[in-house]
Design an enzyme around this catalytic site. Structure first.
Site, mmCIF file in Angstrom:
data_model
loop_
_atom_site.group_PDB
_atom_site.id
_atom_site.type_symbol
_atom_site.label_atom_id
_atom_site.label_comp_id
_atom_site.label_asym_id
_atom_site.label_seq_id
_atom_site.Cartn_x
_atom_site.Cartn_y
_atom_site.Cartn_z
ATOM 1 N N SER A 1 47.363 64.964 -2.418
ATOM 2 C CA SER A 1 47.940 64.953 -1.069
ATOM 3 C C SER A 1 49.444 64.735 -1.037
ATOM 4 O O SER A 1 50.058 64.895 0.019
ATOM 5 C CB SER A 1 47.271 63.872 -0.223
ATOM 6 O OG SER A 1 45.995 64.303 0.155
ATOM 7 N N LYS B 1 51.400 67.479 0.366
ATOM 8 C CA LYS B 1 51.397 67.808 1.804
ATOM 9 C C LYS B 1 52.779 67.756 2.463
ATOM 10 O O LYS B 1 53.146 68.697 3.163
ATOM 11 C CB LYS B 1 50.403 66.908 2.542
ATOM 12 C CG LYS B 1 48.934 67.180 2.166
ATOM 13 C CD LYS B 1 48.007 66.115 2.761
ATOM 14 C CE LYS B 1 46.547 66.355 2.390
ATOM 15 N NZ LYS B 1 45.676 65.252 2.870
ATOM 16 N N VAL C 1 45.099 61.243 -4.070
ATOM 17 C CA VAL C 1 43.888 60.642 -4.634
ATOM 18 C C VAL C 1 43.838 60.618 -6.162
ATOM 19 O O VAL C 1 42.940 60.021 -6.737
ATOM 20 C CB VAL C 1 42.577 61.280 -4.110
ATOM 21 C CG1 VAL C 1 42.328 60.893 -2.666
ATOM 22 C CG2 VAL C 1 42.571 62.770 -4.310
ATOM 23 N N TYR D 1 47.768 57.419 6.033
ATOM 24 C CA TYR D 1 46.516 57.584 6.786
ATOM 25 C C TYR D 1 46.250 56.385 7.681
ATOM 26 O O TYR D 1 47.142 55.915 8.358
ATOM 27 C CB TYR D 1 45.334 57.826 5.832
ATOM 28 C CG TYR D 1 45.608 58.898 4.820
ATOM 29 C CD1 TYR D 1 45.861 60.209 5.242
ATOM 30 C CD2 TYR D 1 45.632 58.630 3.465
ATOM 31 C CE1 TYR D 1 46.100 61.206 4.320
ATOM 32 C CE2 TYR D 1 45.867 59.618 2.537
ATOM 33 C CZ TYR D 1 46.109 60.899 2.965
ATOM 34 O OH TYR D 1 46.350 61.870 2.051
ATOM 35 N N TYR E 1 45.069 75.926 -0.762
ATOM 36 C CA TYR E 1 45.397 74.510 -0.554
ATOM 37 C C TYR E 1 44.931 73.671 -1.745
ATOM 38 O O TYR E 1 45.655 72.783 -2.219
ATOM 39 C CB TYR E 1 44.734 74.033 0.752
ATOM 40 C CG TYR E 1 44.584 72.539 0.853
ATOM 41 C CD1 TYR E 1 45.664 71.724 1.195
ATOM 42 C CD2 TYR E 1 43.356 71.924 0.589
ATOM 43 C CE1 TYR E 1 45.527 70.346 1.277
ATOM 44 C CE2 TYR E 1 43.213 70.546 0.662
ATOM 45 C CZ TYR E 1 44.290 69.762 1.001
ATOM 46 O OH TYR E 1 44.154 68.393 1.068
#
Ligand code: GLN
Length: 432
Positions: free
Chosen positions: A64, A67, A261, A243, A191
Site C-alpha cells: 500500500s 498508493k 502490509v 487507515y 493494481y
C-alpha cells in the site's frame, strides 16, 4: 568525526528489537513466509544525505505504500478535477480493504483505502493507455520517486492474485457505479502488480524524501511531480495514511505517512526529511508494530511532529538602528532567517512602530536566506508605502534574494550590496 545519526538509529532499533508482537500479513500467503525479525530504519534528508541502520537493503514488496505515489501520478497525468470526481479525500475510519463507497456517487472515500487505490491505478497515465502501458507508466513513475528502476516480485504478485477476491469484489462494485470504466479484473491485476514492486527501506526513504522535497528526487535531481500534487498527496497521507489508526497517528506522531502490509512504513516531513522503516509484524490495523513504535520515538526525540510550533517570527527583525547623524542619518532594519507571512507581518509592524524620521530607510536582507511569495510582496508594499511617505528606500540585498524588485505604483527602490553604498548613494543625490 563519525556522524552520530547512524549510531542514534542503531540505538533506537536496539530498543525495539525484542518486541515480537503482531504477525506478518497472513492473507497473502507469500507474505506470511517473510522473516519476521527483519528490522531497519532510514533517514533521507531533502538534500540527498541518507542514513540507515539495520536491514536497509533487504527487498520487500511495497504494497500500500505504492498508493500515495500512484495517486500523485494520476493527479499529475489527469489533473485534479478528473481524479477528484472519482476518488474523494475524506478519511474513512475503516480498514484498508473495507468494501465501502460514498453513498449516491459510489466514489471511494479516499485514495489510501483499496477501493480508492484501485480506482487511482486506473487513472494513472494518459487516457486511452492499455493495461500494460499503464502498468509500465506506474512502474517508471514509482522508479523515478525511488531513483532506481524497480521490479516486480512475481511470486508475491501471483500469490495475492490467487486470493484477490475481496479486491475483485471492490472493483466490480466500482465498475457498477461507472467509477471504473474498464474490465475490473484487469485493473485489479495492474493494481496488484503495482503493490508487488520490490523496494528496500532505503528506496522508500528516498521516495518519501522526494515528497518532502516538493516533488524533486534529492538524489537524481529529477522533478517527478509538480508541487501542488505533492501538497495534495501529503494532505491525504496525513488524514488517511494510517487507515483507522489515522487519528492516533496524527496526534502522537504527526508525520504524513503510509504503511504497507509487507511491513514497510514511510513518513514525509515537508522540507526536512523522508523516513522509512521495515519490520514485517503487523498490528490489527495492518500497520507495522515496530514501525509505529520507531516513528513515535523519532518524532518525539527529534521534534518532527508537523504541528510542532516553530520559533517565534519575532526573530525576523534582528536589529533596528540608525547610522550617521543629523541629515546623514540612515534608518536600517536588519532582517534575518526565512521570512513567511508571520515574519513579514512583524516587519510591517516594526516599520509602523518606528515611524522613521530619517529620509533614507534601508531593509538589510544580507542575513535572510529565504523569503516566500507572500512575504516578498509584503516587503515590497512596505517599500511602496515608505516611498509615498517621502523616503528613499534601499534594499541591501547582496545575494539578490528578491530578484528584480518591483514595488508597484508610486514605489521606488535602490538595490545595493552593502550599507556603505546606501550612505554614498544618498550623499551623491544631495541628501547628505
Ligand atoms: N496489495 C494489498 C491489498 O490490496 C495492499 C494492502 C496494504 O498494504 N495495506 O490488499
Amino acid at each position: 568525526m563519525r556522524s552520530p545519526i547512524p549510531d542514534y538509529l542503531a540505538e533506537v532499533l536496539a530498543d525495539f528489537a525484542s518486541d515480537t508482537s503482531g504477525a506478518p500479513a497472513g492473507y497473502i500467503p507469500e507474505l506470511a513466509t517473510a522473516d519476521p525479525e527483519r528490522l531497519g530504519a532510514v533517514f533521507a534528508m531533502v538534500d540527498g544525505a541518507v542514513y540507515g541502520a539495520g536491514d536497509v537493503d533487504i527487498e520487500f514488496t511495497i504494497q500500500s505504500i505504492s498508493k500515495p505515489f500512484t495517486y500523485a501520478l494520476a493527479l499529475a497525468d489527469r489533473g485534479f478535477d478528473t481524479v477528484l470526481a472519482k476518488v474523494g479525500v475524506e478519511p474513512s475510519g475503516e480498514a484498508f480493504n473495507e468494501i465501502s463507497l460514498e453513498g449516491g456517487s459510489g466514489r471511494p472515500l479516499n485514495p489510501m483505502i483499496n477501493a480508492g487505490a484501485i480506482t487511482t491505478h486506473s487513472l494513472a497515465g494518459a487516457e486511452g493507455m492499455d493495461a500494460a502501458q499503464r502498468l509500465d507508466h506506474v512502474v517508471s513513475g514509482l522508479s523515478a520517486f525511488a531513483g532506481r528502476r524497480l521490479s516486480i516480485d512475481e511470486s508475491v504478485c501471483s500469490s495475492e492474485m490467487e486470493h484477490a477476491h475481496r479486491n475483485l469484489a471492490i472493483a466490480h462494485m466500482l465498475r457498477s457505479y461507472n467509477i471504473l470504466t474498464e474490465d475490473p479484473a484487469a485493473v485489479v491485476e495492474g493494481y496488484t502488480r503495482q503493490c508487488s514492486l520490490l523496494v528496500t527501506a532505503r528506496d522508500l526513504a528516498v521516495m518519501a524524501a522526494t515528497l518532502a522535497n516538493h516533488g524533486v528526487n534529492p538524489l537524481s535531481g529529477e522533478r517527478v511531480v509538480p508541487e501542488p500534487v505533492v501538497r495534495q498527496v501529503l494532505s491525504v497521507m496525513s488524514t488517511c495514511g494510517m487507515y483507522d489508526a489515522a487519528g492516533d497517528w496524527a496526534t502522537q506522531v504527526g508525520i504524513p505517512a503510509k504503511s504497507g502490509v509487507a511491513g514497510g512504513l514511510i513518513g514525509a516531513l515537508p522540507g526536512q526529511i523522508g523516513i522509512a522503516t521495515f519490520s514485517p509484524r503487523l498490528d490489527a490495523h495492518g500497520n507495522s508494530v515496530r514501525g509505529v513504535s520507531l516513528f513515535g520515538r523519532f518524532s518525539s526525540d527529534m521534534g518532527l511532529h508537523v504541528m510542532e510550533v516553530p520559533a517565534a517570527a519575532r526573530s525576523v527583525v534582528r536589529s533596528n538602528y540608525v547610522v550617521g547623524a543629523g541629515p546623514n542619518a540612515i534608518r536600517v532594519l536588519e532582517l534575518q532567517g526565512g521570512i513567511r507571512f508571520a515574519g513579514a507581518e512583524r516587519v510591517v509592524r516594526e516599520v509602523m512602530d518606528t515611524a522613521p524620521t530619517e529620509a533614507p530607510v534601508a531593509l538589510d536582507l544580507t542575513m535572510v536566506y529565504s523569503i516566500d511569495d507572500v512575504a516578498r510582496r509584503m516587503l515590497l508594499e512596505i517599500v511602496r508605502r515608505l516611498t509615498l511617505d517621502g523616503h528613499d528606500v534601499y534594499l541591501i540585498d547582496p545575494e539578490f534574494i528578491i530578484p528584480d524588485p518591483d514595488p508597484g505604483d508610486g514605489g521606488r527602490v535602490s538595490v545595493v550590496s552593502s550599507l556603505g553604498q546606501v550612505g554614498s548613494d544618498a550623499a551623491r543625490r544631495g541628501r547628505g
